[in-house]
Write a protein that holds these residues in place. Structure first.
Motif, PDB file in Angstrom:
ATOM      1  N   THR A 164       0.648  -1.156   0.585  1.00  0.00           N
ATOM      2  CA  THR A 164       0.367   0.247   0.000  1.00  0.00           C
ATOM      3  C   THR A 164       0.834   1.359   0.071  1.00  0.00           C
ATOM      4  O   THR A 164       1.730   1.534   0.644  1.00  0.00           O
ATOM      5  N   HIS A 165       0.748   1.955  -1.191  1.00  0.00           N
ATOM      6  CA  HIS A 165       1.421   3.310  -0.731  1.00  0.00           C
ATOM      7  C   HIS A 165       0.783   4.066  -0.073  1.00  0.00           C
ATOM      8  O   HIS A 165      -0.518   4.815   0.086  1.00  0.00           O
ATOM      9  N   CYS A 166       1.625   5.063   0.985  1.00  0.00           N
ATOM     10  CA  CYS A 166       0.963   5.651   1.960  1.00  0.00           C
ATOM     11  C   CYS A 166       1.573   6.867   2.767  1.00  0.00           C
ATOM     12  O   CYS A 166       2.475   6.321   3.172  1.00  0.00           O
ATOM     13  N   PRO A 167       1.983   7.470   2.009  1.00  0.00           N
ATOM     14  CA  PRO A 167       3.211   8.740   2.459  1.00  0.00           C
ATOM     15  C   PRO A 167       3.282   8.971   3.835  1.00  0.00           C
ATOM     16  O   PRO A 167       1.923   9.307   3.379  1.00  0.00           O
ATOM     17  N   GLY A 168       3.960   9.005   4.526  1.00  0.00           N
ATOM     18  CA  GLY A 168       3.527   9.694   5.832  1.00  0.00           C
ATOM     19  C   GLY A 168       3.345   9.027   6.832  1.00  0.00           C
ATOM     20  O   GLY A 168       2.965   9.043   8.631  1.00  0.00           O
ATOM     21  N   HIS A 169       2.591   7.858   6.452  1.00  0.00           N
ATOM     22  CA  HIS A 169       1.909   7.067   7.279  1.00  0.00           C
ATOM     23  C   HIS A 169       2.812   5.826   6.950  1.00  0.00           C
ATOM     24  O   HIS A 169       2.298   3.693   7.536  1.00  0.00           O
ATOM     25  N   GLY A 170       3.791   5.154   6.798  1.00  0.00           N
ATOM     26  CA  GLY A 170       4.007   3.662   6.256  1.00  0.00           C
ATOM     27  C   GLY A 170       4.751   3.353   7.232  1.00  0.00           C
ATOM     28  O   GLY A 170       5.621   3.679   8.181  1.00  0.00           O
ATOM     29  N   ASN A 171       6.030   1.993   7.267  1.00  0.00           N
ATOM     30  CA  ASN A 171       6.617   2.194   7.911  1.00  0.00           C
ATOM     31  C   ASN A 171       7.753   1.905   8.292  1.00  0.00           C
ATOM     32  O   ASN A 171       8.542   2.049   7.106  1.00  0.00           O
TER      33      ASN A 171
END
Length: 514
Positions: A258-265
């Motif tokens: 999942t692409h989620c800049p600022g919320h990734g691992n």
């Protein structure tokens, strides 16, 4: 090797008052001393004999011959015991979770016999026999032992993603595990930091996901570890944890995460597997087909823990997909959707599976054969709920030996009892607790320190999983775990001290063993 000074530390509770003072770890189920006389062996000429045709048993004999011959000087002995006769009922038994490891051992001054249902039971009995040898004078007590494990699942988990562990070090850890009668190597082989497993169907996973080309496990490496484990009575349980803990998959599989800049691992712009991407599931089918073919054990561990919902929540494509499927705002449902698809894939491969506790609590439709793996502090509630629903369980909460504390922290591990989750639990519920797994997560260990940090601290939960339930006296364990540590040192293993002061008869030196 059990020093007189250590014996003086031995104080017994009412439960252990009648137990012989023997340097055994784990302690057997039943021990009876036959006399005050001792048997004497010559380690240079002592033999193991059997009528069994098992090739594996012959290799085990060779291994224990070497342990007996680890000596500095042996004076001429008045030998009374020339050999140990080993009798096996079924030499062709497979190594499965329910394979019998029972054995009986009778030692008299001039004869000794070890009887076991299987070669793997004989392995456990030979370890006990070797632990009984007093290496100061090569005497053994005359006794009768009837022994078997209290729990069938006695695991140890190694994390090879956060820091790489070489094949040689993995072998040393597996060998030491057999000395404490552990029987499942839970291989947490991949995770967010790296993907060292070299897949045949997706070779780019390790090419692009490993730390370097030198920090990988080739197919031959994996097979070597599986065979080595088998020869030590240890089942290899692979874990490919999804949908979380998959950052290392991303470089080889565009669109998989999942692409989620600022919320990734761990600072990356990506998070868990994207369950809404239909292309994900053929990849999983091919990869798990390979895994189930490569690893011969009954089970695969599917993970399922710590899925980072904020990443999914921040992705507009996922939120739109969820709305279209009536999942608005409920990310447990999205995880349930993914896990159900994955479990259907593994079910089609005729492989049983183990899952972290979150999969059970998110109400995924798991099969009755599923094993629920508890790791959080509220494990007693988890066991109560899971066993009430009819599921088998294993425990790791309380046995995270990657967490170290000043002093003799093994004592805390020793007091954890997997079946103590509810006084009102039925006998049927308690029987669903199969055992547990000692966990060494890899944040702060690699080849340089894992051997000494792991052992003999892991021997404390190992005894809990094998020995009688009533045997909880730390003082009774103290001299035995130190004797076990010294035995490891004698066998060339850098096990750390368990007591704040003292020494072994043989000191470990790095130069001697390298």
């Amino acid at each position: 090797m059990l020093l007189p000074a250590l014996l003086s530390l031995l104080t017994l509770t009412v439960h252990s008052v009648d137990l012989p003072h023997l340097p055994l770890v784990p302690y057997p189920q039943h021990v009876s001393l036959l006399s005050s006389s001792s048997a004497l062996i010559d380690p240079l000429t002592f033999t193991f004999s059997t009528t069994s045709s098992s090739v594996l048993l012959k290799e085990v004999f060779d291994r224990y011959h070497k342990y007996l011959k680890l000596h500095d000087f042996v004076q001429k002995l008045n030998v009374t015991l020339p050999n140990l006769e080993v009798v096996i009922k079924d030499p062709d038994e497979e190594l499965l979770l329910m394979t019998s490891e029972n054995y009986t051992l009778t030692i008299q001054t001039n004869s000794a016999i070890l009887q076991a249902d299987t070669v793997f039971g004989a392995m456990r009995g030979l370890e006990t026999f070797s632990q009984l040898v007093n290496t100061n004078n090569y005497s053994l007590p005359t006794l009768h032992i009837e022994d078997y494990p209290r729990y069938k699942f006695r695991g140890f988990m190694l994390d090879t993603s956060r820091h790489y562990l070489s094949v040689g070090v993995l072998k040393q850890l597996i060998r030491a595990a057999s000395w404490s009668k552990l029987n499942v190597f839970h291989w947490h082989i991949v995770d967010d930091p790296s993907f060292p497993y070299c897949s045949v169907v997706y070779p780019d996973l390790c090419r692009k996901g490993a730390f370097s080309p030198h920090h990988v496990y080739s197919q031959s490496d994996v097979l070597e570890i599986i065979l080595f484990s088998y020869k030590h009575g240890v089942i290899v349980l692979p874990e490919l944890d999804t949908p979380g803990h998959t950052l290392s998959w991303g470089a080889a599989l565009p669109g998989f995460l999942t692409h989620c800049p600022g919320h990734g691992n761990i600072g990356a712009p990506y998070g868990p597997v994207d369950p809404t991407n239909e292309a994900v599931y053929p990849v999983l089918k091919e990869l798990f087909t390979e895994i189930t073919n490569v690893f011969p054990g009954e089970f695969v561990h599917l993970g399922g823990d710590e899925v980072h919902y904020p990443c999914w929540k921040s992705n507009p494509n996922i939120t739109a997909w969820m709305a279209a499927h009536n999942m608005t705002g409920n990310y447990d449902q999205l995880e349930n959707y993914y896990e159900t698809r994955l479990l259907n894939i593994v079910n089609s491969l005729n492989k049983n599976y183990i899952v972290w506790e979150e999969v059970f609590y998110h109400h995924v439709d798991i099969t009755p054969q599923t094993i629920v793996h508890a790791w959080k502090p509220n494990w007693k509630t988890i066991f109560q709920d899971a066993t009430a629903a009819g599921f088998r369980c294993i425990l790791s909460a309380g046995w995270y030996i990657s967490r170290i504390a000043y002093g003799e922290d093994w004592q805390n591990f020793y007091l954890v009892e997997p079946r103590s989750f509810n006084d009102t639990a039925t006998p049927e519920q308690k029987a669903l607790v199969l055992g547990g797994t000692v966990c060494m997560w890899g944040e702060h260990v690699d080849n340089s320190n894992i051997l000494s940090r792991f052992w003999p601290r892991a021997s404390a939960p190992a005894e809990r999983l094998w020995a009688p339930e009533y045997l909880t006296d730390v003082k009774f364990m103290e001299p035995r775990i130190e004797a076990h540590r010294c035995r490891m040192v004698r066998r060339g293993y850098p096990a750390e001290p368990t007591l704040s002061r003292g020494h072994c008869h043989v000191e470990y030196t790095w130069a001697t063993h390298h």
